[in-house]
Design an enzyme around this catalytic site. Structure first.
Site, PDB file in Angstrom:
ATOM      1  N   GLU A 179      14.623  50.132  59.164  1.00  0.00           N
ATOM      2  CA  GLU A 179      13.188  50.274  58.873  1.00  0.00           C
ATOM      3  C   GLU A 179      12.312  49.576  59.904  1.00  0.00           C
ATOM      4  O   GLU A 179      12.017  48.385  59.786  1.00  0.00           O
ATOM      5  CB  GLU A 179      12.874  49.707  57.471  1.00  0.00           C
ATOM      6  CG  GLU A 179      11.386  49.846  57.106  1.00  0.00           C
ATOM      7  CD  GLU A 179      11.022  49.289  55.722  1.00  0.00           C
ATOM      8  OE1 GLU A 179      11.907  48.743  55.047  1.00  0.00           O
ATOM      9  OE2 GLU A 179       9.839  49.402  55.348  1.00  0.00           O
ATOM     10  N   LYS A 221      14.063  54.584  58.038  1.00  0.00           N
ATOM     11  CA  LYS A 221      12.882  54.440  57.174  1.00  0.00           C
ATOM     12  C   LYS A 221      11.676  54.092  58.043  1.00  0.00           C
ATOM     13  O   LYS A 221      11.381  52.923  58.282  1.00  0.00           O
ATOM     14  CB  LYS A 221      13.137  53.345  56.131  1.00  0.00           C
ATOM     15  CG  LYS A 221      11.944  53.055  55.230  1.00  0.00           C
ATOM     16  CD  LYS A 221      12.323  52.238  54.003  1.00  0.00           C
ATOM     17  CE  LYS A 221      11.094  51.842  53.201  1.00  0.00           C
ATOM     18  NZ  LYS A 221      11.402  51.267  51.902  1.00  0.00           N
TER      19      LYS A 221
END
Ligand code: 5MM
Length: 343
Positions: A179, A221
């Site tokens: 992420e 992400k």
């Protein structure tokens, strides 16, 4: 691929199976305290457990939720009836995941920039998380856009840490969610967000490659490519979808099975509408899905308000939000569906 690799690739695919995405319920203690403050609820261990139990025991939510990211405390908690929360998820065919980073801290020598910490003893922590039932991990890097930033130094330091974390996660039997979040704070336009996101993702995939991370066993992400919160010109969903997909096609290898967007401060509606627009474009090599925290929980939190008497009503709100995002996975969501639910 080894059996170990095949199993991880299958887990990654199951989490982002068509129509499904991720609930990010991994708010750290300071963040959940902030969220509870908005509904005047004290952040006690029992309140945090009750709230997460409400989310995880929502009947039917598993049609749209393939994985849930937990915070360390939650992975160790059980329902009021004594069933481990991770077991509740596994029994509903939802994969339990765990946030393993220790937060974004000031980056030395780089005013206003951050680097995520948490690599020390990570292998040992992962061994324990596996025993507790988690099967995927998450590590969030934070990239800020501002005057003269982000620096290459900041992006590279974060990208390298993401690579080290991902390699260790795979070694220990977890699907790593990578992420790198380019924040939407500030007044920059969508093209600036495009450039910074593209630069960041280039470095991230270089770092993952250098550290021998098998991409088919991972999920990404990222932020969507958006106008910043205070930008006077706000791009609409079609522009957001086109620019986000263009940026991802320039940077993310097609062996990555799924892209699970964070909501990053968008409203529930914006996050659903934008995801829907992306899935309407079609032709992407990856599943385009969600891993929302605030955009899956804001109205549920309000509906609950810390009262046991509101649990059933709050579950209905959560089911509805999950369903709307499940439809956005197919590009078949329409805003009128929000009214139908209210009626
Ligand atoms: C749910 O919030 C996660 C944990 O944040 P902190 O470590 O700051 O408490 C966060 O990483 C979250 O998973 C992502 O930011 C996506 O959540 P949003 O709300 O942006 O969709």
């Amino acid at each position: 691929m080894t059996d170990h690799g095949t199993q991880l690739a299958e887990t990654a695919q199951a989490i982002v199976a068509p129509g499904k995405g991720i609930l990010a319920a991994d708010e750290s203690s300071p963040t959940i305290k902030k969220r509870f403050e908005t509904i005047n609820v004290e952040s006690t261990e029992d309140n945090r457990r009750s709230y997460r139990e409400l989310l995880f025991t929502t009947e039917g939510a598993n049609e749209f939720i393939g994985g849930v990211i937990l915070f360390d405390e939650t992975l160790r908690q059980s329902t009021a009836d004594g069933v481990p929360l991770a077991k509740i998820l596994t029994d509903a065919s939802i994969v339990p995941g765990i946030k393993v980073d220790m937060g974004a801290k000031a980056l030395a020598g780089a005013e206003g920039e951050k680097v995520t910490e948490g690599l020390d003893r990570l292998r040992e922590r992962l061994e324990e998380y596996h025993e507790l039932g988690a099967r995927f991990t998450k590590w969030r890097a934070v990239i800020t856009i501002g005057d003269g930033i982000p620096s290459d130094y900041c992006i590279k330091a974060n990208a390298w840490a993401l690579g080290r974390y991902a390699a260790l996660s795979v070694e220990q039997g977890f699907v790593p969610i990578v992420e790198p979040e380019v924040l939407m704070d500030g007044d920059h336009d969508i093209d600036t967000c495009f450039d910074v996101t593209e630069r960041t993702l280039h470095y991230v995939y270089r770092a993952l490659h250098d550290q021998r991370v098998p991409l088919e066993q991972t999920l990404l992400k990222p932020n969507m490519v958006l106008s910043a919160k205070d930008c006077p010109t706000q791009a609409g969903p079609q522009e957001v979808a086109a620019k986000t997909i263009e940026c991802l096609k320039n940077t993310v290898p097609s062996s990555v099975p799924g892209i699970v967007f964070l909501s990053g401060g968008q409203t529930e509606l914006e996050a659903t509408v934008n995801l829907n627009a992306m899935n309407q474009v079609g032709g992407s090599p990856w599943q385009l899905s969600f891993s929302y925290g605030r955009a899956l929980q804001a109205t549920t939190l309000q509906a609950w308000g810390g009262e046991a008497a509101n649990v059933d009503a709050a579950k209905k709100v959560f089911y509805h939000r999950a369903r709307m995002n499940g439809l956005a996975r197919f590009g078949t969501y329409e805003e009128s569906m929000e009214q139908e639910a209210a009626a």
